[in-house]
Write a protein that holds these residues in place. Structure first.
Motif, PDB file in Angstrom:
ATOM      1  N   ALA A 225     133.648  36.447  91.624  1.00  0.00           N
ATOM      2  CA  ALA A 225     134.153  37.375  90.600  1.00  0.00           C
ATOM      3  C   ALA A 225     133.027  38.040  89.829  1.00  0.00           C
ATOM      4  O   ALA A 225     133.156  39.190  89.384  1.00  0.00           O
ATOM      5  N   TYR A 226     131.911  37.338  89.691  1.00  0.00           N
ATOM      6  CA  TYR A 226     130.827  37.844  88.850  1.00  0.00           C
ATOM      7  C   TYR A 226     130.031  38.958  89.498  1.00  0.00           C
ATOM      8  O   TYR A 226     129.097  39.507  88.882  1.00  0.00           O
ATOM      9  N   VAL A 227     130.403  39.345  90.722  1.00  0.00           N
ATOM     10  CA  VAL A 227     129.760  40.517  91.317  1.00  0.00           C
ATOM     11  C   VAL A 227     130.042  41.748  90.458  1.00  0.00           C
ATOM     12  O   VAL A 227     129.308  42.738  90.509  1.00  0.00           O
ATOM     13  N   ARG A 228     131.091  41.679  89.663  1.00  0.00           N
ATOM     14  CA  ARG A 228     131.388  42.795  88.758  1.00  0.00           C
ATOM     15  C   ARG A 228     130.224  43.077  87.819  1.00  0.00           C
ATOM     16  O   ARG A 228     129.909  44.243  87.539  1.00  0.00           O
ATOM     17  N   TYR A 229     129.567  42.039  87.318  1.00  0.00           N
ATOM     18  CA  TYR A 229     128.469  42.235  86.377  1.00  0.00           C
ATOM     19  C   TYR A 229     127.238  42.821  87.058  1.00  0.00           C
ATOM     20  O   TYR A 229     126.482  43.591  86.448  1.00  0.00           O
ATOM     21  N   VAL A 230     127.059  42.463  88.324  1.00  0.00           N
ATOM     22  CA  VAL A 230     125.994  43.098  89.117  1.00  0.00           C
ATOM     23  C   VAL A 230     126.298  44.581  89.265  1.00  0.00           C
ATOM     24  O   VAL A 230     125.434  45.443  89.042  1.00  0.00           O
ATOM     25  N   ALA A 231     127.541  44.889  89.622  1.00  0.00           N
ATOM     26  CA  ALA A 231     127.933  46.287  89.825  1.00  0.00           C
ATOM     27  C   ALA A 231     127.857  47.085  88.530  1.00  0.00           C
ATOM     28  O   ALA A 231     127.486  48.273  88.544  1.00  0.00           O
ATOM     29  N   GLU A 232     128.182  46.468  87.413  1.00  0.00           N
ATOM     30  CA  GLU A 232     128.095  47.170  86.135  1.00  0.00           C
ATOM     31  C   GLU A 232     126.652  47.552  85.811  1.00  0.00           C
ATOM     32  O   GLU A 232     126.384  48.661  85.330  1.00  0.00           O
ATOM     33  N   THR A 233     125.723  46.634  86.086  1.00  0.00           N
ATOM     34  CA  THR A 233     124.305  46.941  85.854  1.00  0.00           C
ATOM     35  C   THR A 233     123.845  48.068  86.768  1.00  0.00           C
ATOM     36  O   THR A 233     123.147  49.000  86.323  1.00  0.00           O
ATOM     37  N   ILE A 234     124.232  48.004  88.042  1.00  0.00           N
ATOM     38  CA  ILE A 234     123.861  49.058  88.995  1.00  0.00           C
ATOM     39  C   ILE A 234     124.417  50.400  88.538  1.00  0.00           C
ATOM     40  O   ILE A 234     123.728  51.434  88.567  1.00  0.00           O
ATOM     41  N   ALA A 235     125.664  50.405  88.112  1.00  0.00           N
ATOM     42  CA  ALA A 235     126.291  51.656  87.656  1.00  0.00           C
ATOM     43  C   ALA A 235     125.529  52.243  86.477  1.00  0.00           C
ATOM     44  O   ALA A 235     125.290  53.461  86.412  1.00  0.00           O
ATOM     45  N   THR A 236     125.136  51.393  85.549  1.00  0.00           N
ATOM     46  CA  THR A 236     124.404  51.866  84.368  1.00  0.00           C
ATOM     47  C   THR A 236     123.078  52.500  84.752  1.00  0.00           C
ATOM     48  O   THR A 236     122.754  53.611  84.300  1.00  0.00           O
ATOM     49  N   ARG A 238     122.192  53.747  87.548  1.00  0.00           N
ATOM     50  CA  ARG A 238     122.375  54.923  88.406  1.00  0.00           C
ATOM     51  C   ARG A 238     123.078  56.065  87.659  1.00  0.00           C
ATOM     52  O   ARG A 238     123.278  57.133  88.226  1.00  0.00           O
ATOM     53  N   GLY A 239     123.491  55.806  86.424  1.00  0.00           N
ATOM     54  CA  GLY A 239     124.140  56.841  85.639  1.00  0.00           C
ATOM     55  C   GLY A 239     125.488  57.244  86.189  1.00  0.00           C
ATOM     56  O   GLY A 239     125.841  58.437  86.190  1.00  0.00           O
ATOM     57  N   GLN A 240     126.248  56.261  86.653  1.00  0.00           N
ATOM     58  CA  GLN A 240     127.555  56.549  87.219  1.00  0.00           C
ATOM     59  C   GLN A 240     128.571  55.530  86.724  1.00  0.00           C
ATOM     60  O   GLN A 240     128.228  54.556  86.071  1.00  0.00           O
ATOM     61  N   THR A 241     129.818  55.754  87.036  1.00  0.00           N
ATOM     62  CA  THR A 241     130.865  54.850  86.588  1.00  0.00           C
ATOM     63  C   THR A 241     130.920  53.617  87.474  1.00  0.00           C
ATOM     64  O   THR A 241     130.440  53.625  88.626  1.00  0.00           O
ATOM     65  N   LEU A 242     131.528  52.571  86.940  1.00  0.00           N
ATOM     66  CA  LEU A 242     131.746  51.370  87.739  1.00  0.00           C
ATOM     67  C   LEU A 242     132.632  51.676  88.941  1.00  0.00           C
ATOM     68  O   LEU A 242     132.402  51.162  90.039  1.00  0.00           O
ATOM     69  N   ALA A 243     133.605  52.527  88.753  1.00  0.00           N
ATOM     70  CA  ALA A 243     134.483  52.908  89.862  1.00  0.00           C
ATOM     71  C   ALA A 243     133.697  53.580  90.986  1.00  0.00           C
ATOM     72  O   ALA A 243     133.967  53.351  92.170  1.00  0.00           O
TER      73      ALA A 243
END
Length: 262
Positions: A225-236, A238-243
């Motif tokens: 489940a915590y892959v979400r926090y990895v993806a949130e950091t990547i999104a930030t 990269r200047g893009q949304t989590l979606a």
């Protein structure tokens, strides 16, 4: 039913390891709560292969299986090309994890290289992607992937901690890089720079759970489940949304792995 506008895929985890394997329902519940729809369960020994195949069979579309023998494993079962071809057939999505680890295993380099070459040969025979482990060995791994024609099947440089040059070298031979919870750590500035530079189809996100829990759970047991926090950091970075990050990484996962069993 998951009604989220996006869903994430954990491209590398070990949900059969304790303590995750002790409470499967908790793992599934937290995945749903974090909009994580699926995860690739990765075996590192022959004994684990039955466990990850069992997960994929019991939870189709939620867990997928990858089978390999870790470079530092003391597994004494047959790890020849023929044995790996047999172990990785059917609905197994990928061969690995495999690779080289010189952080703790320099004295076993010859064995590791033999085992790695056998995995690459098996992947090429099966036409399935490779999942690559590296530690203090990025350049050596890239050299072997080139020499053994791993470009033919491609795959993932899992838990990537290399630099931008090494990431580009991986992309050049049909591999993508996968970022773990390490990218969320305060000191991982260079790694976040690499994530920012990756093309939309050149990266994945993972947990490597139960290890390497991301911020804000660093030091605790990790879970898919915590892959979400990895993806949130990547999104930030990269200047893009989590979606958007979810869409990019899910598309890349499907491109690399799903084609191997179509």
């Amino acid at each position: 039913m998951n009604t989220a506008s996006f869903s994430l895929i954990d491209s590398h985890c070990h949900p059969h390891f304790p303590p995750l394997g002790d409470d499967r329902q908790a793992v599934l519940t937290t995945m749903r709560e974090h909009e994580v729809s699926a995860a690739l369960a990765v075996a590192t020994t022959h004994m684990e292969m039955e466990a990850v195949r069992g997960l994929a069979k019991q939870y189709p579309g939620i867990f997928y299986a990858a089978c390999g023998v870790h470079p530092l494993s003391n597994d004494t079962e047959d790890d020849s090309e023929a044995a790996l071809v047999q172990a990785c057939g059917g609905d197994v999505l990928a061969v690995g994890e495999t690779g080289l680890d010189f952080f703790r295993g320099q004295e076993t380099e010859a064995m590791q290289r033999r085992r790695f070459a056998a995995h690459i040969a098996a992947a090429r025979k099966l036409q399935k992607p490779l999942i690559i482990h590296t530690r203090d060995s990025q350049d050596a791994v890239l050299d072997m992937l080139r020499a053994e024609n791993a470009r033919d099947v491609g795959g993932v440089l899992h838990c990537f901690t290399g630099d931008a040059k090494q990431a580009r070298a991986g992309l050049d031979i049909n591999f993508v890089v996968s970022f773990s919870g390490i990218v969320t750590f305060k000191k991982s500035i260079a790694m976040r720079d690499v994530a920012r530079l990756m093309p939309a189809d050149g990266y994945l996100v993972e947990t490597d759970s139960p290890y390497l829990a991301p911020v804000p759970y660093r030091g605790k047991t990790n879970t898919p489940a915590y892959v979400r926090y990895v993806a949130e950091t990547i999104a930030t970075v990269r200047g893009q949304t989590l979606a958007q990050t979810a869409a990019e990484t899910s598309a890349t996962f499907n491109r690399i792995f799903k084609k191997s069993v179509d």
